[in-house]
Design an enzyme around this catalytic site. Sequence first.
Site, PDB file in Angstrom:
ATOM      1  N   VAL A 102       0.873  -1.176   0.000  1.00 59.92           N
ATOM      2  CA  VAL A 102       0.000   0.000   0.000  1.00 59.92           C
ATOM      3  C   VAL A 102       0.907   1.221   0.000  1.00 59.92           C
ATOM      4  CG1 VAL A 102      -1.820   1.245   1.223  1.00 59.92           C
ATOM      5  CG2 VAL A 102      -1.798  -1.264   1.257  1.00 59.92           C
TER       6      VAL A 102
ATOM      7  N   CYS B  13       5.089  -2.499   2.724  1.00 61.51           N
ATOM      8  CA  CYS B  13       5.243  -3.668   1.857  1.00 61.51           C
ATOM      9  C   CYS B  13       4.170  -4.708   2.148  1.00 61.51           C
ATOM     10  CB  CYS B  13       6.599  -4.330   2.097  1.00 61.51           C
ATOM     11  SG  CYS B  13       8.013  -3.408   1.505  1.00 61.51           S
TER      12      CYS B  13
ATOM     13  N   GLU C 179       4.527  -7.922   2.625  1.00 58.83           N
ATOM     14  CA  GLU C 179       4.883  -8.883   3.681  1.00 58.83           C
ATOM     15  C   GLU C 179       4.536  -8.334   5.056  1.00 58.83           C
ATOM     16  OE1 GLU C 179       6.679  -7.803   1.163  1.00 58.83           O
ATOM     17  OE2 GLU C 179       8.247  -9.207   0.571  1.00 58.83           O
TER      18      GLU C 179
ATOM     19  N   CYS D   9      11.411  -6.034   5.787  1.00 58.25           N
ATOM     20  CA  CYS D   9      10.439  -7.126   5.962  1.00 58.25           C
ATOM     21  C   CYS D   9      11.112  -8.366   6.544  1.00 58.25           C
ATOM     22  CB  CYS D   9       9.754  -7.451   4.640  1.00 58.25           C
ATOM     23  SG  CYS D   9       8.602  -6.155   4.121  1.00 58.25           S
TER      24      CYS D   9
HETATM   25  N1  THU Z   1       7.550  -4.123  -2.082  1.00 63.08           N
HETATM   26  C1  THU Z   1       6.868  -5.061  -1.377  1.00 63.08           C
HETATM   27  O1  THU Z   1       5.675  -4.926  -1.098  1.00 63.08           O
HETATM   28  N2  THU Z   1       7.537  -6.161  -0.989  1.00 63.08           N
HETATM   29  C2  THU Z   1       8.818  -6.464  -1.340  1.00 63.08           C
HETATM   30  O2  THU Z   1       9.331  -7.507  -0.970  1.00 63.08           O
HETATM   31  C3  THU Z   1       9.582  -5.533  -2.162  1.00 63.08           C
HETATM   32  C4  THU Z   1       8.943  -4.202  -2.409  1.00 63.08           C
HETATM   33  C5  THU Z   1       6.816  -2.951  -2.560  1.00 63.08           C
HETATM   34  C6  THU Z   1       7.159  -1.635  -1.936  1.00 63.08           C
HETATM   35  C7  THU Z   1       6.737  -0.673  -3.024  1.00 63.08           C
HETATM   36  O3  THU Z   1       5.357  -0.415  -2.914  1.00 63.08           O
HETATM   37  C8  THU Z   1       6.972  -1.433  -4.308  1.00 63.08           C
HETATM   38  O4  THU Z   1       7.053  -2.791  -3.947  1.00 63.08           O
HETATM   39  C9  THU Z   1       8.229  -1.022  -5.048  1.00 63.08           C
HETATM   40  O5  THU Z   1       9.331  -1.053  -4.227  1.00 63.08           O
END
Ligand code: THU
Length: 130
Positions: free
Chosen positions: A52, A62, A64, A97
């Site tokens: 989000v 993130c 996770e 994460c």
């Molecule tokens: N992001 C995640 O949700 N998890 C990950 O393991 C890597 C990055 C998201 C954060 C951001 O919204 C987008 O991916 C780009 O970095």
Amino acid sequence: MSTMSMAPTLGRNMLLDAARAAARHAYAPYSNFAVGAAVLTSTGQIFTGCNVENAAYGSTLCAERGAVMAMVAAGFREIDTVAVIGPDGPCWPCGACRQVLAEFGCRRVLVEGHEVAFAELLPHAFGPTP
Ligand code: THU
């Protein structure tokens, strides 16, 4: 929330599918990088999260960590496995994460085409007890 108790391969696919389904809800207008995550607790519950984002970029969360927050809010604190799905091949959890997953004892990580022990991703994890 759902529970999982079935053959290992089916279980792995199910957890990845749960992550894939969550990715469809990602709010990622800035990066256009939709991520979904699913955590399987040691007692068989599954919680999901998606990234989000926010106009104040640093306020982004993130996928996770979203899944972990949902798990804790529901009263669970022990993670067996985390599955992560990104838009383009294997999407490994970021460093922040990994630290949060370590807090709740995560043992295994699934990303597209890979299954690894959590300790491979975060060896010598910081914790209050050595
Ligand atoms: N992001 C995640 O949700 N998890 C990950 O393991 C890597 C990055 C998201 C954060 C951001 O919204 C987008 O991916 C780009 O970095």
